[in-house]
Design a protein around this motif. Structure first.
Motif, mmCIF file in Angstrom:
data_model
loop_
_atom_site.group_PDB
_atom_site.id
_atom_site.type_symbol
_atom_site.label_atom_id
_atom_site.label_comp_id
_atom_site.label_asym_id
_atom_site.label_seq_id
_atom_site.Cartn_x
_atom_site.Cartn_y
_atom_site.Cartn_z
ATOM 1 N N ILE A 168 -46.258 -26.602 29.241
ATOM 2 C CA ILE A 168 -46.628 -25.845 28.044
ATOM 3 C C ILE A 168 -45.938 -24.481 28.013
ATOM 4 O O ILE A 168 -45.434 -24.052 26.974
ATOM 5 C CB ILE A 168 -48.165 -25.691 27.973
ATOM 6 C CG1 ILE A 168 -48.780 -27.054 27.651
ATOM 7 C CG2 ILE A 168 -48.568 -24.681 26.919
ATOM 8 C CD1 ILE A 168 -50.276 -27.079 27.719
ATOM 9 N N MET A 172 -43.605 -22.974 25.117
ATOM 10 C CA MET A 172 -43.917 -21.710 24.450
ATOM 11 C C MET A 172 -42.675 -20.839 24.315
ATOM 12 O O MET A 172 -42.441 -20.210 23.286
ATOM 13 C CB MET A 172 -44.981 -20.952 25.250
ATOM 14 C CG MET A 172 -46.385 -21.475 25.055
ATOM 15 S SD MET A 172 -47.469 -20.981 26.392
ATOM 16 C CE MET A 172 -47.705 -19.255 26.024
ATOM 17 N N VAL A 173 -41.862 -20.804 25.369
ATOM 18 C CA VAL A 173 -40.672 -19.955 25.345
ATOM 19 C C VAL A 173 -39.575 -20.585 24.494
ATOM 20 O O VAL A 173 -38.874 -19.898 23.749
ATOM 21 C CB VAL A 173 -40.176 -19.688 26.789
ATOM 22 C CG1 VAL A 173 -38.889 -18.899 26.774
ATOM 23 C CG2 VAL A 173 -41.245 -18.958 27.561
ATOM 24 N N ILE A 323 -49.933 -20.068 31.931
ATOM 25 C CA ILE A 323 -49.898 -20.072 30.465
ATOM 26 C C ILE A 323 -50.356 -18.719 29.936
ATOM 27 O O ILE A 323 -49.736 -18.122 29.050
ATOM 28 C CB ILE A 323 -50.812 -21.176 29.902
ATOM 29 C CG1 ILE A 323 -50.264 -22.545 30.269
ATOM 30 C CG2 ILE A 323 -50.920 -21.062 28.390
ATOM 31 C CD1 ILE A 323 -51.132 -23.655 29.750
ATOM 32 N N VAL A 324 -51.457 -18.201 30.516
ATOM 33 C CA VAL A 324 -52.004 -16.933 30.045
ATOM 34 C C VAL A 324 -50.994 -15.803 30.271
ATOM 35 O O VAL A 324 -50.737 -14.988 29.381
ATOM 36 C CB VAL A 324 -53.335 -16.621 30.764
ATOM 37 C CG1 VAL A 324 -53.869 -15.270 30.330
ATOM 38 C CG2 VAL A 324 -54.344 -17.710 30.472
ATOM 39 N N VAL A 326 -47.656 -15.994 30.697
ATOM 40 C CA VAL A 326 -46.497 -16.150 29.805
ATOM 41 C C VAL A 326 -46.875 -15.736 28.385
ATOM 42 O O VAL A 326 -46.140 -15.027 27.703
ATOM 43 C CB VAL A 326 -45.978 -17.608 29.842
ATOM 44 C CG1 VAL A 326 -44.951 -17.851 28.751
ATOM 45 C CG2 VAL A 326 -45.365 -17.908 31.197
ATOM 46 N N GLY A 327 -48.078 -16.166 27.955
ATOM 47 C CA GLY A 327 -48.531 -15.806 26.617
ATOM 48 C C GLY A 327 -48.649 -14.311 26.446
ATOM 49 O O GLY A 327 -48.157 -13.751 25.465
ATOM 50 N N LEU A 328 -49.266 -13.649 27.418
ATOM 51 C CA LEU A 328 -49.413 -12.196 27.370
ATOM 52 C C LEU A 328 -48.048 -11.534 27.304
ATOM 53 O O LEU A 328 -47.801 -10.653 26.478
ATOM 54 C CB LEU A 328 -50.145 -11.695 28.623
ATOM 55 C CG LEU A 328 -51.666 -11.597 28.545
ATOM 56 C CD1 LEU A 328 -52.203 -11.062 29.853
ATOM 57 C CD2 LEU A 328 -52.050 -10.663 27.398
ATOM 58 N N TYR A 330 -45.094 -12.676 26.318
ATOM 59 C CA TYR A 330 -44.267 -12.864 25.124
ATOM 60 C C TYR A 330 -44.938 -12.421 23.831
ATOM 61 O O TYR A 330 -44.288 -12.329 22.806
ATOM 62 C CB TYR A 330 -43.797 -14.321 25.032
ATOM 63 C CG TYR A 330 -42.697 -14.601 26.029
ATOM 64 C CD1 TYR A 330 -41.360 -14.348 25.713
ATOM 65 C CD2 TYR A 330 -42.987 -15.066 27.304
ATOM 66 C CE1 TYR A 330 -40.352 -14.573 26.629
ATOM 67 C CE2 TYR A 330 -41.984 -15.290 28.233
ATOM 68 C CZ TYR A 330 -40.670 -15.040 27.889
ATOM 69 O OH TYR A 330 -39.673 -15.247 28.807
ATOM 70 N N THR A 331 -46.260 -12.144 23.861
ATOM 71 C CA THR A 331 -46.859 -11.596 22.640
ATOM 72 C C THR A 331 -47.008 -10.092 22.749
ATOM 73 O O THR A 331 -46.683 -9.365 21.823
ATOM 74 C CB THR A 331 -48.258 -12.200 22.372
ATOM 75 O OG1 THR A 331 -49.017 -12.138 23.573
ATOM 76 C CG2 THR A 331 -48.175 -13.610 21.874
#
Lengths: 334, 118
Positions: A168, A172-173, A323-324, A326-328, A330-331
């Motif tokens: 995932i 996302m990237v 995931i968390v 990477v999400g943090l 890139y956002t």
């Protein structure tokens, strides 16, 4: 349309033949490298450097007696090897091994096809691959075989879960499920060099090794405790097909890691000239295949409870946390 | 779009033909000299009385159930991951809430001892 079908048939046949050749010679690489690691020569009698050994093994497989033990489930017993090799061979359909070239005025892309759900297709095939092993162990009606196939099933689904969660962060990237788009997005900067993405890279290698049942996760076969596990009752080509499936899985895992993290056909940091793309891709794949053999020569096998605990209690939380993070990143940060 | 799946169909036919073909060919090419002890189950030489299909550890069953639940939840995350960069912070926070719910189930099966293999 007819042109397209003819072109596809030719491509499929060529890729299939090359894949079979790679599968055969991966066994040779494995035996040769393992031999060197253990300070011996490995196969060196059939042909120069033992190069004809895989062909001799294949021929021998065909001419050995095909024993069907009397209390097996005959239909499933015969189907299981086919069921395990078909998904293994189907994975190559979506792997892009080069860009494109022009032949007699036709532009030919160096892949069998490009579908927009490529990664889902591969995950689906990984799930199907378990049936061959499970049914093989079940149909054999042998305690070792049943135990081997149960262990395999539990291990493969556990690591498939961690593998799915790991993927995932890559999606996302990249923002795509198509392997071609994922590779093209890595021109100049491979995924593994992007911030944080080395974590899923390592996770993916570990889960991948468990998924294709290689040492240190080769529980289903555990020669010393299960007397070969799920394939104990198999002989002749049926036995060989399980191993062909295994090596086909190893090659497609190497190709997948190359596409997802190591930039596919791209050289690092510089533009890749067209004629180099296929060699660059193959070099990466075989470097990874070599790595798989190397780690087999290095690590001892884990115990079954250790494998399950590691998969559920270590890899799962790390993959979720990944995931968390990477999400943090890139956002909020990027 | 659908045309992209034609090569996969062709590859499937080839792979299935190969898989089934090899099974059939190996039945005919090799010698065939069966005898009762050769056809018996390969174990320790004793008669295998009740057959191998007996009860096995319930652990496997629990792991399969846990897998089913989590895998379905993971599949929900794939479409989100594809659109992640366009959804921005809002989409990310929503997925965090979803992950939190997933985590509750994960902690539950951990505490219940589903993941213990000793």
């Amino acid at each position: 349309m007819l042109d397209f079908v003819i072109e596809s048939v030719i491509k499929v046949v060529v890729v299939f033949a090359v894949l079979m050749l790679f599968v055969a010679y991966t066994t040779w690489i494995e035996r040769k490298v393992l031999g060197r690691i253990q300070v011996r020569h490995g196969p060196n009698r059939v042909g120069p450097f033992g190069l004809l050994q895989p062909i001799a093994d294949g021929l021998k497989g065909f001419f050995k007696e095909d024993i069907i033990p009397s209390n097996t489930d005959r239909l499933l017993y015969a189907l299981a090897p086919a069921l395990s090799i078909i998904p293994a061979l189907l994975v190559v359909a979506v792997i892009p091994f080069g860009d494109q070239f022009t032949l007699f005025g036709r532009t030919i892309t160096m892949r069998i096809t490009d579908i927009n759900v490529g990664l889902l297709y591969i995950l689906g095939l990984a799930g199907l691959g378990e049936y061959g092993v499970m049914l093989g162990g079940w149909a054999s009606n042998n305690r070792y075989g049943l135990l081997g196939s149960l262990r395999t099933a539990a291990q493969m689904i556990s690591y498939e879960l961690a593998l799915g969660i790991t993927l995932i962060s890559v999606i996302m990237v990249s923002g795509s499920l198509s392997l071609v788009e994922i590779v093209e997005a890595q021109a100049g900067l491979w995924n593994v060099f992007k911030p944080i993405l080395w974590v899923p890279f390592i996770l993916y290698i570990i889960c991948g090794l468990a998924e294709i049942n290689r040492t240190p996760f080769d529980m289903p076969e555990a020669e010393s405790e299960l007397a070969c596990g799920f394939n104990i009752e198999y002989s002749s080509m049926k036995f060989a097909m399980f191993f062909m499936a295994e090596y086909a899985h190893a090659i497609s895992l190497a190709a997948l890691i190359t596409c997802l993290f190591l930039g596919g056909w791209n050289l690092p940091f510089v533009a890749t000239p067209g004629f180099l793309k296929l060699p660059v891709f193959l070099a990466k794949v075989f470097a990874l295949v070599f790595f798989f053999v190397w780690e087999r020569g290095t690590f001892p096998r884990l115990r079954y409870d250790q494998i399950m605990r590691f998969g559920w209690k270590v890899l799962m939380p790390i993959a979720l946390a990944n995931i968390v993070v990477v999400g943090l990143y890139y956002t909020v940060i990027a | 779009m659908l045309q992209n799946y034609i090569p996969i169909l062709i590859l499937f036919l080839l792979a299935a033909g190969f898989g089934l073909g090899v099974v059939v060919i190996s039945m005919f090419l090799g010698p065939r000299r069966p005898d009762p002890s050769k056809l018996s189950t390969y174990e320790c030489g004793m008669e295998v009385e009740p057959g191998a299909r007996q009860r096995f550890d319930v652990k496997y069953y629990l792991v399969f159930m846990a897998f089913l639940v989590f895998d379905v939840e993971v599949v929900f995350m794939y479409p989100w991951a594809v659109r992640f960069q366009k959804l921005g912070l809002f989409g990310f926070v929503e997925m965090l809430i979803f992950l939190l719910i997933l985590l509750v189930g994960y902690v539950y099966i951990w505490r219940k001892g589903v993941l213990e293999w000793e």
